[in-house]
Structures are given as C-alpha cells and as structure tokens.
Design a protein around this motif. Structure first.
Motif, PDB file in Angstrom:
ATOM      1  N   ARG A  24     -58.361 -12.887 -28.087  1.00  0.00           N
ATOM      2  CA  ARG A  24     -58.689 -14.323 -28.138  1.00  0.00           C
ATOM      3  C   ARG A  24     -57.741 -15.113 -27.234  1.00  0.00           C
ATOM      4  O   ARG A  24     -58.170 -15.979 -26.462  1.00  0.00           O
ATOM      5  CB  ARG A  24     -58.607 -14.837 -29.572  1.00  0.00           C
ATOM      6  CG  ARG A  24     -59.071 -16.282 -29.731  1.00  0.00           C
ATOM      7  CD  ARG A  24     -59.083 -16.731 -31.185  1.00  0.00           C
ATOM      8  NE  ARG A  24     -60.009 -15.901 -31.944  1.00  0.00           N
ATOM      9  CZ  ARG A  24     -59.686 -15.269 -33.078  1.00  0.00           C
ATOM     10  NH1 ARG A  24     -58.486 -15.398 -33.609  1.00  0.00           N
ATOM     11  NH2 ARG A  24     -60.576 -14.533 -33.696  1.00  0.00           N
ATOM     12  N   GLU A  25     -56.450 -14.792 -27.311  1.00  0.00           N
ATOM     13  CA  GLU A  25     -55.463 -15.477 -26.461  1.00  0.00           C
ATOM     14  C   GLU A  25     -55.716 -15.201 -24.991  1.00  0.00           C
ATOM     15  O   GLU A  25     -55.592 -16.089 -24.147  1.00  0.00           O
ATOM     16  CB  GLU A  25     -54.056 -15.046 -26.864  1.00  0.00           C
ATOM     17  CG  GLU A  25     -53.633 -15.577 -28.223  1.00  0.00           C
ATOM     18  CD  GLU A  25     -52.383 -14.910 -28.767  1.00  0.00           C
ATOM     19  OE1 GLU A  25     -51.755 -14.091 -28.045  1.00  0.00           O
ATOM     20  OE2 GLU A  25     -52.032 -15.188 -29.941  1.00  0.00           O
ATOM     21  N   GLN A  27     -58.640 -14.570 -23.623  1.00  0.00           N
ATOM     22  CA  GLN A  27     -59.809 -15.377 -23.234  1.00  0.00           C
ATOM     23  C   GLN A  27     -59.396 -16.808 -22.899  1.00  0.00           C
ATOM     24  O   GLN A  27     -59.915 -17.412 -21.971  1.00  0.00           O
ATOM     25  CB  GLN A  27     -60.855 -15.391 -24.367  1.00  0.00           C
ATOM     26  CG  GLN A  27     -61.603 -14.110 -24.553  1.00  0.00           C
ATOM     27  CD  GLN A  27     -62.525 -13.799 -23.394  1.00  0.00           C
ATOM     28  OE1 GLN A  27     -62.902 -14.665 -22.613  1.00  0.00           O
ATOM     29  NE2 GLN A  27     -62.875 -12.540 -23.266  1.00  0.00           N
ATOM     30  N   GLN A  28     -58.446 -17.344 -23.644  1.00  0.00           N
ATOM     31  CA  GLN A  28     -58.012 -18.730 -23.432  1.00  0.00           C
ATOM     32  C   GLN A  28     -57.188 -18.881 -22.157  1.00  0.00           C
ATOM     33  O   GLN A  28     -57.108 -19.977 -21.607  1.00  0.00           O
ATOM     34  CB  GLN A  28     -57.229 -19.218 -24.647  1.00  0.00           C
ATOM     35  CG  GLN A  28     -58.113 -19.345 -25.878  1.00  0.00           C
ATOM     36  CD  GLN A  28     -57.338 -19.630 -27.150  1.00  0.00           C
ATOM     37  OE1 GLN A  28     -56.125 -19.719 -27.155  1.00  0.00           O
ATOM     38  NE2 GLN A  28     -58.078 -19.774 -28.249  1.00  0.00           N
ATOM     39  N   ARG A  34     -63.258 -23.005 -21.628  1.00  0.00           N
ATOM     40  CA  ARG A  34     -63.159 -22.363 -22.946  1.00  0.00           C
ATOM     41  C   ARG A  34     -64.568 -22.140 -23.513  1.00  0.00           C
ATOM     42  O   ARG A  34     -65.390 -23.046 -23.529  1.00  0.00           O
ATOM     43  CB  ARG A  34     -62.354 -23.234 -23.893  1.00  0.00           C
ATOM     44  CG  ARG A  34     -62.066 -22.554 -25.207  1.00  0.00           C
ATOM     45  CD  ARG A  34     -61.165 -23.388 -26.051  1.00  0.00           C
ATOM     46  NE  ARG A  34     -59.869 -23.466 -25.370  1.00  0.00           N
ATOM     47  CZ  ARG A  34     -58.707 -23.531 -25.972  1.00  0.00           C
ATOM     48  NH1 ARG A  34     -58.670 -23.575 -27.274  1.00  0.00           N
ATOM     49  NH2 ARG A  34     -57.595 -23.597 -25.296  1.00  0.00           N
TER      50      ARG A  34
END
Length: 189
Positions: A24-25, A27-28, A34
């Motif tokens: 998830r991190e 992807q950010q 986003r």
C-alpha cells in the motif's frame, strides 16, 4: 472414490499484514494519481499479503487447462462441432493459441489435461492423459456424469495441481476447454 477420500490438506499461511502495508505504501509513492490503477492496486496488496513479500511476482507460473467434451453439444447448442475440442488442444500443445501467447508473456508453462476429449491426442510432455470418459452424457436427458466420474474428475484435477506445485509451481492459472462448455457451466450455476 468417496468424497471423504478426495479431501486434501492445503498449507496456506495467513495473510501477512506487514507485506500488505508495504505494498500500500509503495502504491502511494508511485508517480501516478492515488488510486489511478483502481482494483489493481488492491490486488497488488492482496498478492503481497498472500506471498508475504512486496516482491510477489511468481518465478514459476503454470497454466493448467482441463479439456473434455460435453454431451449437450449433440443438441446443437454450439456454433462449433465437438471435433474442435481436440483441434484446440492440439493447437495448445503446439503453442499456437491465445493462451500460449499470454503464457509466454508471463514465462508460464501450459499443461493440458485430457479429462474426457472424444478421440485421441498425440503424446506430448505437456499433456496429462486422465480421460474419465469420452465426453459427458447429454445433461438435458439425464445426468452428465455418474458420482464416480465426478469424483474421478475432481481427484484428477487435484492430482495434476498437486504435481505442478510439487514441481515448483508458485502460481497456478486454471482454465478449461470443451465444446458445449458454456451451457454446461450455465447449468451448474
């Protein structure tokens, strides 16, 4: 073979939340809006959690295609004759079908299981001969398979998948081929 005899144990570890958070991190941090990749972002998180690592890309992907003819095809429900099942399987074995092109893009091997094709196929190292019967019966006139045949088909699928995993497959993509498959699948659903 009874249903109880078909049970087997899968050793699936719990999802790794640390790997999920890392994905998830990541992807950010990517250069994109986003959420721009939609469900693919969530899929990457799930795959990281399943594999327990951010680097989840499979190193030994395997495609397994189970092929058989369906008796309902005799009722004219398909645009193609049943002989096309065997023709398509030969094409799979020669590497000339769309699934082969996609598999090559992923460096995946393609393995075919003859679970009930009408007719015979040539010997090939990517072909498992497991013919339960030469096609199923016409389900519009009765049962397509006996309990024994259904159990044998399940056992065959489990055996082939288990053998691929034992040989190092780290992800399996399963599919099927058989003229008359759409009405058969629809009837099951």
């Amino acid at each position: 073979m009874t249903h109880a005899e078909l049970q087997f144990t899968l050793k699936i570890p719990p999802a790794d939340d640390k790997a999920r958070r890392a994905a998830r991190e990541r992807q950010q941090r990517l250069t994109k809006p986003r959420g721009a990749l939609g469900r693919l972002e969530l899929l990457s998180e799930r795959l990281a959690a399943m594999r327990g690592t951010l680097l989840w890309y499979p190193s030994h992907p395997v495609v397994i295609i189970c092929a058989a003819d369906h008796g309902i095809a005799a009722r004219g429900v398909s645009a193609y004759p049943q002989a096309v099942t065997a023709q398509m399987v030969r094409n799979f074995l020669q590497g000339g079908a769309a699934v082969n092109v996609l598999a090559r893009q992923m460096n995946a091997s393609v393995h075919i299981v003859d679970a009930g094709i009408i007719g015979e196929l040539p010997t090939h190292h990517h072909l498992t001969r497991g013919k339960i019967a030469p096609g199923t019966a016409d389900f519009s006139r009765g049962r397509a398979m006996t309990d024994q045949q259904a159990n044998a088909a399940l056992a065959l699928g489990m055996a082939v998948a288990s053998a691929q995993i034992a040989s190092g497959a780290d992800i399996l993509c399963v599919g099927e081929m058989g003229i008359g498959n759409t009405p058969s699948a629809s009837a099951i659903i």
